[in-house]
Design a protein around this motif. Structure first.
Motif, short mmCIF file in Angstrom:
data_model
loop_
_atom_site.label_atom_id
_atom_site.label_comp_id
_atom_site.label_asym_id
_atom_site.label_seq_id
_atom_site.Cartn_x
_atom_site.Cartn_y
_atom_site.Cartn_z
N UNK A 1 2.03 1.68 -3.29
CA UNK A 1 1.17 2.43 -4.13
C UNK A 1 1.14 3.73 -4.05
N UNK A 2 1.02 4.35 -2.73
CA UNK A 2 0.72 5.65 -2.51
C UNK A 2 2.12 6.61 -2.96
N UNK A 3 3.24 5.86 -2.79
CA UNK A 3 4.40 6.78 -3.28
C UNK A 3 4.42 6.62 -4.88
N UNK B 1 1.90 7.07 -6.82
CA UNK B 1 0.89 7.86 -7.24
C UNK B 1 1.57 9.25 -7.05
N UNK B 2 2.19 9.28 -5.88
CA UNK B 2 2.87 11.01 -5.53
C UNK B 2 3.94 11.32 -6.29
N UNK C 1 -4.38 3.56 0.55
CA UNK C 1 -4.49 3.96 1.75
C UNK C 1 -5.39 2.77 2.56
N UNK D 1 -1.31 12.31 3.64
CA UNK D 1 -1.57 11.94 2.29
C UNK D 1 -2.52 12.78 1.53
N UNK E 1 0.80 -1.31 0.06
CA UNK E 1 0.00 0.15 -0.04
C UNK E 1 0.89 1.23 -0.06
N UNK F 1 -4.40 6.36 -5.01
CA UNK F 1 -3.62 6.75 -3.60
C UNK F 1 -4.44 6.38 -2.50
N UNK G 1 -1.62 16.24 -0.08
CA UNK G 1 -0.65 16.46 -1.26
C UNK G 1 -1.64 16.21 -2.49
N UNK G 2 -2.72 15.46 -2.59
CA UNK G 2 -3.19 14.97 -3.66
C UNK G 2 -4.65 16.00 -4.11
#
Lengths: 324, 249, 307
Positions: free
Chosen positions: A304-306, A308-309, C103, C84, A301, C99, C87-88
């Motif tokens: 995944x977040x990284x 996307x960022x 999570x 999180x 997870x 993202x 930043x989105x």
């Protein structure tokens, strides 16, 4: 693409990946590791699904959050006929394609009236609808799923039950899907859907009724994904509604984005990395601490977040930057 | 000269605010007709009703003899109205030539052609190239549009509008965001089509308007207060007060 | 028709509707103001339930557990926003979906790490566990009444907050016109954090209240969040009123469909066909409803006014 494009790091990697996939059965036979052929087969099938999603997501800007439904529909198009002792693959595969296309036509016609988040959510809702439909169909196993006790039969002498034969059926199918999508996105039609992704208002002002074009792309994508589903049904010999849950659709989107949406090879890289992570991350974690592997979703997870960022354009995008 | 675009008693309001109030306006074939007005005069609302993004509450719009009041955007484009956008809306991931060929393709029958590579369609590319030449961008034909300047984007917009071979160009602030030099180049480009193409020009840049327009209509608070030749508009007392005076102050 | 059963089913429908509203309220505000799709909103529902379960076991008081778990869930939401979500906001919806999908994996595994894979039962005190006799044949479970009351109270509270207070004015203004709010000189970042954290706490409250019935489990929010999305799409994204009406419609239709659709369908088809088709159709009913509403009104029933 021409010869000079292949002689770049990016082109060489693409060629190497495809070559590796092409000789995989030979390698696994030599190493006597049938298990890895299984993983590779799954990669091929999901790659077809990802390529189909990439057509509308990467080139048409349509974020379909319900593509797993097509895989399920395709798989049930194999499972249900076999349940009634209809074994012909010449029935299963056209059926998978036709039903998926029809489902895409109906749901797309409604979904494409909406934009943005509404589109994302309505495609997801439709796939949930299919999910619950199959859960309630007790005749075909309900939420326990349906066992497919045979494989599709094509011609005498070709047995898709044989792992290597089946692997090459999937490999050829993937190459076919890749080529098809490649032709489509570079055609006049492809330019229209790419244009409407970039700026739908502008396309309308130029005189394109973009709705019809997008719907057509959606139907093509659904049909290809249904085909992948028929392969999946043959591969797993078992189907359950769980294959269509919304998280599956989410994973499929992630595969496309991880690899690089809107690029030819992106979906393949994405599926490859996703499945390899899924397969080996738990083992890798077990090395550090016994049984830590069951928590592999946590680093997964976070990755995944990284991604996307911080990773714009996915793996394909990274290769692009390396090229320059 | 014949009437190409005929606007009659157009009304549009948003929750009690009249954005378009009883507007009647004619655009004659071959003329450059400018619409000017201070901010908030309702120019954008007027344009969006002309290209089918919004529909009027009442009133009629006729184009080339046909009623188009409720026609869809794509349908209007096919009848011969091409527009350029105030905010640049070119396709950033395509080359300039590809951008224009998408336009050419729009009026080249349907685009349900799935197999042949459009990039190798010689006829399509050749035709697209002629429009790039008309706005002087032929040298950058194979550059991605994200890599060219703002002024060149604006020129590309014009080429894309021309490429649909329209009867009328609807130009929504073609000079927006340009420096003096770039504006000057754009005026030169548009001058080339003066007399050949009918243009409805919505613009803030008064130099451009007076350099190009045959007639000028002035819109204030949704209402048309005058339509006349540039010289007459310059001397019109009501216009001065409502508009030019405001700018001078 | 059996009156007692009908009343039970009506209560069930109302209960589901109220729970959906608690989830949908935060979702719709977050989306309306920040244009942010939060798939992980259901994780707060789960986290709230687990925190509450632990506190109830620790303090041996259900009410105290809930009261303390609310600010803790709020804090979890606040941190998630800070780390999180914030930043989105500037990214597109696809990035939001991915993202927050990540999570969900993180939250689910974190709960697994802290609390184990087993579900967690939350015991109710006796006074909530009984039944209220309305008549000789009709008994209403006290706890269901309690859930509905709390849900309605939150709905009223939110309504007053949004329509009567300064902060509510800003929230409404934010939902319809973000630039205007910024132009007013409001610290938009703080407003975002506040709404996000409050939304998380309300979702957590829903999870806390449902757990004594179903028990808290990993991934418990992942199915209901989809239904909550259906609710806000039906109601019109950004509208609290829409979320409320949508939640009640969805809760009622889903519950009633499951109990009575077969009887209804028997009116115009054979008994056997009705019994086969009814479960399938009732499971799809809310999605059919959503598709129908969107086909007629793509913006939902109560879209907030111009953006």
């Amino acid at each position: 693409m021409n010869a000079s494009d292949i002689l770049t790091p990016k082109g060489l990697i693409a060629a190497a990946v495809i070559l590796l996939l092409a000789v995989m059965p030979v390698l696994t036979t030599i190493a006597d590791q049938a298990f890895y052929l299984d993983i590779a087969t799954r990669i091929l099938i999901l790659a077809i699904a990802a390529v189909s999603l990439n057509l509308i997501l990467g080139y048409g800007g349509m974020v379909s959050f319900g593509h797993a439904a097509f895989i399920g529909i395709g798989a049930y198009a194999v499972g249900i006929p076999i349940y009634y002792d209809e074994y012909s693959g010449w029935l299963h595969f056209p059926l998978a394609i036709a039903v998926s296309a029809l489902y895409a036509l109906i749901t797309g016609a409604i979904s494409l009236r909406t934009k943005g988040v509404h589109f994302i959510m309505i495609t997801m809702a439709f796939s949930q609808m299919v999910f619950f439909l199959f859960i309630s169909l007790e005749e075909y196993g309900g939420d326990d799923g349906l066992l497919i006790w045979s494989d599709s039969e094509f011609v005498d002498g070709v047995d898709v039950d044989d792992p290597t034969t089946f692997y090459y059926l999937c490999f050829i199918s993937l190459m076919g899907a890749l080529f098809l999508v490649h032709r489509i996105v570079n055609s006049r039609f492809g330019r229209v859907i790419r244009g409407s992704m970039s700026n739908d208002k502008r396309m309308k002002a130029l005189g394109y009724p973009t709705y019809g074009y997008k719907l057509t792309a959606y139907v093509i994508s659904g049909a290809i994904c249904g085909y992948a589903g028929a392969l999946m049904g043959n591969f797993t010999n078992f189907i359950s509604p769980e294959m269509m849950g919304w998280t599956r659709s989410g994973e499929l989107i992630f595969m496309v984005v991880l690899g690089g949406s809107g690029s030819v090879m992106g979906p393949i890289y994405g599926v490859l990395s996703f499945l390899l992570l899924e397969e080996f991350l738990p083992d890798f974690m077990d090395l550090f601490s016994k049984d830590a592997g069951i928590y592999w979703h946590l680093p997964f997870g976070i990755i995944l977040v990284l991604v996307v960022l911080f990773v714009r354009g996915g793996i394909n995008g990274l290769l692009d930057r390396w090229n320059r | 000269m014949t009437m190409l675009l005929e606007i009659r008693d157009l009304q549009k309001s948003f929750g009690g605010v009249h954005a378009t109030k009883n507007v009647s306006l004619d655009v004659l074939e071959g003329e450059v007709h400018a619409v000017i007005g201070p901010n908030g005069a309702g120019k954008t609302t007027l344009i969006s009703q002309l290209c089918g993004e919004q529909f009027p509450d009442s009133g009629r719009v006729r184009f080339a003899g046909k009623d188009i009041t409720r026609a869809s955007g794509p349908a209007r484009a096919h009848m011969g109205i091409a527009r350029s956008f105030q905010i640049t809306t070119v396709f950033q991931d395509m080359t300039l030539l590809e951008n224009v060929s998408v336009s050419v393709q729009a009026h080249d029958g349907h685009s349900f052609r799935f197999w042949a590579d459009a990039g190798r369609d010689a006829a399509l590319n050749a035709k697209a190239m002629t429009f790039l030449e008309e706005v002087g961008l032929q040298e950058k034909a194979h550059v991605l549009s994200r890599e060219v300047s703002h002024g060149e984007h604006r020129q590309l917009e014009i080429a894309m509008a021309l490429a649909t071979e329209p009867k009328m160009l609807l130009l929504d602030e073609p000079m927006a965001g340009m420096g003096t030099e770039e504006s000057q180049r754009m005026i030169e480009i548009l001058k080339r089509f003066k007399g050949q193409k009918t243009m409805l020009l919505v613009e803030h840049d008064m130099d451009a308007v007076f350099a190009l327009a045959d007639r000028i209509s002035v819109l204030v608070y949704g209402e048309l207060i005058a339509t006349d030749t540039p010289a007459a508009i310059r001397d019109n007392e009501a216009v001065r007060q409502a508009y030019l005076g405001e700018e001078a102050a | 028709m059996d009156t007692a059963l009908l009343i039970t089913q009506l209560l069930n429908g109302l209960q589901l509707g109220v729970l959906l509203f608690l989830l949908a309220a935060g979702l719709t505000l977050i989306f309306g103001i920040m244009d942010f799709i939060n798939l992980a909103h259901g994780s707060f529902y789960m986290v709230g339930a687990y925190i509450c379960g632990t506190l109830v076991a620790l303090l041996d008081s259900f009410v105290l557990g809930v009261i303390l778990a609310i600010p803790l869930t709020l804090a979890v939401g606040y941190v998630a926003e800070l780390v999180v979500a914030r930043t989105l906001y500037a990214r597109d919806h696809l990035d939001h979906v991915l993202a927050t999908f990540g999570l969900i994996l993180i939250f689910d595994t974190a709960v697994h790490l802290f609390w184990g894979a087993e579900g967690m039962a939350i015991p109710l005190p006796d006074w909530l566990n009984g039944q209220i006799a309305v008549s000789e044949t009709i008994l209403l479970p006290t706890y269901r009444i309690a859930i509905i009351s709390v849900g309605l109270a939150v709905a009223v509270g939110l309504y007053v907050l949004v329509t009567r207070t300064r902060i509510g004015m800003l929230i409404r203004a934010g939902a319809s016109n973000r630039t205007m709010v910024q132009a007013l000189g409001v610290d938009i970042k703080r407003l975002f954090s506040l709404v996000f954290a409050a939304g998380a706490a309300i979702a957590g409250l829903a999870g806390m209240m449902v757990s004594p019935i179903t028990e808290a489990s990993i991934g418990m929010g992942n199915d209901i969040i989809i239904v909550a999305f259906v609710v806000i799409i039906i109601g019109g994204i950004g509208s609290v009123k829409g979320a409320f009406v949508g939640a009640l419609i969805v809760g009622m239709i889903d519950t009633m469909g499951r109990s009575y659709l077969d009887q209804f369908m028997k009116l115009f088809m054979s008994d056997q066909n009705a019994e086969t088709a009814a479960p399938a159709v009732s499971a799809m009913l809310i999605y059919i409803l959503m598709a129908a509403i969107l086909a007629v009104r793509p913006q939902g029933l109560f879209p907030p006014r111009v953006r």
